[in-house]
Design an enzyme around this catalytic site. Structure first.
Site, PDB file in Angstrom:
ATOM      1  N   HIS A  50       0.551  -1.285  -0.036  1.00 17.72           N
ATOM      2  CA  HIS A  50      -0.014  -0.153   0.033  1.00 17.72           C
ATOM      3  C   HIS A  50       0.822   1.244   0.048  1.00 17.72           C
ATOM      4  O   HIS A  50       0.451   2.366  -0.650  1.00 17.72           O
ATOM      5  CB  HIS A  50      -0.911   0.023   1.302  1.00 17.72           C
ATOM      6  N   LYS A  92      -6.929  14.077  -6.824  1.00 16.69           N
ATOM      7  CA  LYS A  92      -6.558  12.786  -6.457  1.00 16.69           C
ATOM      8  C   LYS A  92      -7.693  11.872  -6.275  1.00 16.69           C
ATOM      9  O   LYS A  92      -8.718  12.147  -5.824  1.00 16.69           O
ATOM     10  CB  LYS A  92      -5.572  12.707  -5.261  1.00 16.69           C
ATOM     11  N   HIS A  96     -10.275   2.953  -0.579  1.00 20.05           N
ATOM     12  CA  HIS A  96     -10.328   2.312   0.802  1.00 20.05           C
ATOM     13  C   HIS A  96     -11.095   1.113   0.870  1.00 20.05           C
ATOM     14  O   HIS A  96     -12.144   1.076   1.553  1.00 20.05           O
ATOM     15  CB  HIS A  96     -10.978   3.365   1.837  1.00 20.05           C
ATOM     16  N   ASP A 494      -5.417   8.160 -11.492  1.00 14.46           N
ATOM     17  CA  ASP A 494      -5.839   6.616 -11.504  1.00 14.46           C
ATOM     18  C   ASP A 494      -5.757   5.910 -10.240  1.00 14.46           C
ATOM     19  O   ASP A 494      -5.388   6.195  -9.260  1.00 14.46           O
ATOM     20  CB  ASP A 494      -4.954   5.874 -12.565  1.00 14.46           C
ATOM     21  N   ASN A 532      -3.377   5.976  -7.157  1.00  9.11           N
ATOM     22  CA  ASN A 532      -3.350   4.719  -6.252  1.00  9.11           C
ATOM     23  C   ASN A 532      -3.289   3.651  -6.614  1.00  9.11           C
ATOM     24  O   ASN A 532      -3.896   3.180  -7.836  1.00  9.11           O
ATOM     25  CB  ASN A 532      -4.413   5.202  -5.336  1.00  9.11           C
TER      26      ASN A 532
END
Length: 739
Positions: A50, A92, A96, A494, A532
């Site tokens: 992550h 952005k 989650h 993205d 991300n």
């Protein structure tokens, strides 16, 4: 001081931190000794998927990230793009997913909170939000619970914070049964001379903790988000953060006020891995060391260990490096807003990351290597197998009107009104287009004509059938949706959601999708400025559909000429812009086959990027001239669904010609790319078909006329606007009511 090491480091403990044996050996070689328990946690936080992007970095570097308007590309909290007049848009998208499956309300809420902080950390005031949500099949026992919790969480946080949710997606598929996706997008406005970065500068300067207190919520959240789920999923509930949007609103105002004071040298949101990641990133980017004293960190729970404090992902927190002479002024600002302000460390010149707890040094690590020396993998991957073409004679026939009503009333194409009506779409009083159109549009406050358009897009079934074409299509559809409002697409973010990258077939999906995204972004001058990667979206070995979500931003120079999707007047000509000579007939991977006949046959529709650019520029020109009275791109469900949506939105019917010698099913339900429906006044038709189209290389037939209260598709029976709306609006409320 001596480094405390009160917990024995065993292979089992290393494995529980998501570190492979060879990665642990790398740690030993790097620091020359066994790590402390706190240091092991720090490495786990910094080296997980992550935070480190260790499986994806190689391929992310191939994406286009620069452009004429790009001020800041990937590497900071958010991307920054110039919109003229000394202003920029900061945006952005981030996932989650894992937290939202475990605890849907808080998982989704803190996803929204985190992405908002990414934006205002850069010095921007948030002006718009979107979310892309994907859930399991409607009949799965957990799906309704997840939808309810996630939608409540998104609305609960965004509404209370005070940002309009102007767009997004909601889809259902059995492949998300064990792993829903929650991708959150936020955008804000800032002055181009008022952007704040995370790079620390200066030695001996105060490192200041700001915002809410630190608790035990979210400890190990980033590591949890870098692993597959299994039957122990409920044990991971404590790794989910808990959000407070009212504290975040205060944090926003305090941060912007502090930034205006000139006190801020560097600032970093405490997101994934909390205090660890924010401190390391600030120091490493500035070629400085950081020393933290955890005894000075504001906490809301007693007897927290150094490990817990370093890995807590408690929300609404920031870390800053401030000018010492303005400390008192800065502290007064934060206390005015009811927030904690504490000097918890200092910058150093030794490139070490030191952590002190109860007068004992519990971590002393090389700060650059924590990030720079994280493992980077060139994982093996296999080329995805191409799908066999769909035989022309192997298409089941169905009455066009019946097919359209069933598709509009199904899980994937039904209205999402139940969802977005739970969001505040109009707060701040600048929203020009709410969810339900091609893109959300927000007026730029203080400017007489300019607006920004926002869209989020991907078609996961296309990406599984052909990841390269699916990646291209996600970019192209986002670009089309912005164009359909009249906006000039500026740049994209993205959110790449995939399964386990250690499986070569999954890594192959990722590689080809990224290659497709890169090719499309280059062809459409649509650079990726932030993003991300979310991997290991699997439960018990069952991966999600590959889902590389693309969020895009476009600029409308004059919003008085902005296009909407609803038919606006009777008797207007309906033009199919960008059609092939057959109007379009591609049924491979179509909603028609999947939802009506349970088939996932054939390849997805190919994306001709030169054609996309040519057609999109033509449509935008038509909007800018004030000729287009309604515009809608054609995507899921093909021509028939797009016409129905324009009819329902405008409350005006239409009659569309039957193309001779072609079967109506592929004509009305084919999903060929690069097409738009445009309405223009009848008196403009000759000019459009002649002078305007001349030398454009674009085929744009006049296919029908608006009018009445029915939609008539070729020889099929007419469907009333009321019947279309009843089918379209009925499914979601019935599903959520348990009917």
């Amino acid at each position: 001081m001596t480094i405390s090491n009160s917990v024995a480091i065993t292979p089992e403990l290393v494995a529980s931190h998501g570190l492979k044996p060879d990665e642990y050996q790398r740690i030993l070689a790097l620091i020359g000794r066994e790590p402390t328990f706190t240091e092991l946690g720090i490495f786990s936080a910094m080296w997980n998927e992550h935070c480190s992007y260790k499986s994806s970095k190689k391929w992310l570097r191939t994406l286009p990230t620069k452009g004429e308007r790009v001020i800041q590309g990937p590497g900071e909290n958010a991307g920054v793009v110039d919109i003229g007049d000394g202003q920029c848009v900061v945006f952005k998208m981030e996932s989650h997913n894992h937290p939202s499956y475990i605890e849907p309300y808080q998982g989704a809420a803190t996803g929204v909170g985190g992405i908002l902080r990414d934006v205002f950390t850069m010095g921007a005031r948030p002006i718009a939000a979107m979310n892309a949500l994907r859930f399991g099949e409607p009949d799965h026992p957990k799906t309704r619970h997840l939808v309810s919790g996630v939608v409540s969480g998104v609305g609960g946080y965004g509404n209370a914070f005070g940002v309009p949710t102007v767009g997004g997606e909601v889809n259902f598929d059995a492949r998300y049964n064990g792993n829903c996706l929650v991708n959150a997008f936020a955008a804000g406005l800032a002055r181009t001379d008022g952007i704040f970065l995370s790079e620390a500068k200066g030695v001996g300067l105060p490192v200041v903790y700001l915002g809410a207190k630190t608790g035990r919520d979210g400890v190990g959240g980033a590591t949890m988000a870098s692993a597959e789920f299994d039957d122990t999923i409920e044990e991971k509930r404590p790794t989910v953060q808990v959000g407070d949007p009212f504290t975040e609103k205060c944090l926003l105002e305090a941060c912007l006020e502090l930034m205006a004071s000139g006190a801020v040298i560097a600032i970093q949101d405490m997101g994934a891995a909390g205090l660890t990641c924010s401190a390391v990133e600030m120091g490493a980017k500035g070629d400085l060391g950081i020393e933290l004293d955890l005894d000075k960190v504001p906490v809301r729970e007693e007897r927290m260990s150094a490990y817990e404090m370093m890995l807590s992902e408690s929300q609404e927190r920031m870390l800053m490096v401030l000018k010492p002479e303005l400390e008192q002024q800065a502290e007064a600002i934060f206390h005015k807003w009811g927030l904690d302000f504490a000097i918890v460390g200092k910058t150093t010149d030794d490139l070490r990351f030191r952590v002190i707890h109860r007068q004992e040094e519990v971590a002393n690590l090389p700060i650059k290597e924590l990030g720079d020396q994280a493992p980077e993998y060139d994982r093996p991957w296999t080329e995805p197998k191409a799908r066999a073409p769909l035989p022309a004679g192997d298409v089941p026939e169905m009455d066009v009107a019946d097919a359209l009503l069933k598709m509009l009333g199904g899980p994937d194409l039904s209205s999402r009104r139940w969802v977005w009506e739970q969001y505040d779409t109009l707060i701040l009083a600048n929203t020009l287009q709410i969810p339900g159109g091609d893109a959300g549009v927000v007026r730029i406050d203080g400017h007489p004509t300019k607006a920004l358009a926002f869209s989020s897009d991907v078609t996961p079934r296309y990406c599984e059938a052909d990841p390269f074409e699916g990646g291209k299509q996600a970019v192209a559809e986002c670009w089309r949706n912005l164009t359909a409002t009249g906006a000039l697409p500026l740049a994209a973010t993205d959110n790449l959601n995939f399964g386990n990258p250690e499986r070569p077939e999954i890594m192959g999906q990722f590689v080809k999708a990224v290659q497709g995204i890169g090719e499309a972004c280059r062809a459409l001058d649509f650079p990726i400025v932030s993003g991300n990667v979310s991997l290991y979206n699997e439960t018990n070995g069952q991966g999600i559909l590959p889902t590389p979500t693309i969020g895009g931003v476009g600029l409308i120079a004059d919003w008085s000429k902005m296009a909407r999707i609803g038919f606006s007047a009777e008797g207007e000509a309906i033009i199919l812009v960008g059609a092939p000579a057959s109007w379009g007939t591609h049924l491979g991977q179509s909603i028609y086959l999947r939802d009506l006949f349970g088939r996932a046959d054939g390849p997805p529709p190919p994306v001709d990027l030169a054609h996309e650019k040519r057609v999109g520029d033509l449509v935008r020109s038509l909007i800018e001239r004030g000729v287009a009275t309604a515009v809608h791109d054609i995507s899921d469900g093909g021509l028939a669904v797009a016409l129905a949506e324009m009819t329902m939105m405008g409350g005006i019917g239409a009659t569309v010609n039957q193309l001779k010698d072609l079967s109506p099913i592929p004509v009305f339900f084919g999903e060929d790319q690069g097409r738009y429906l445009v309405t223009i006044p009848r008196e403009k038709v000759d000019w459009f078909l002649g002078e305007f189209l001349k030398d454009s290389g674009v085929f744009a037939p006049w296919i029908g006329v608006t009018g009445g209260r029915e939609l008539k598709l070729g020889d099929a029976r007419a469907i009333s606007v009321d019947d279309l709306r009843a089918a379209h609006e009925g499914w979601f409320p019935k599903f959520m009511n348990g009917n």
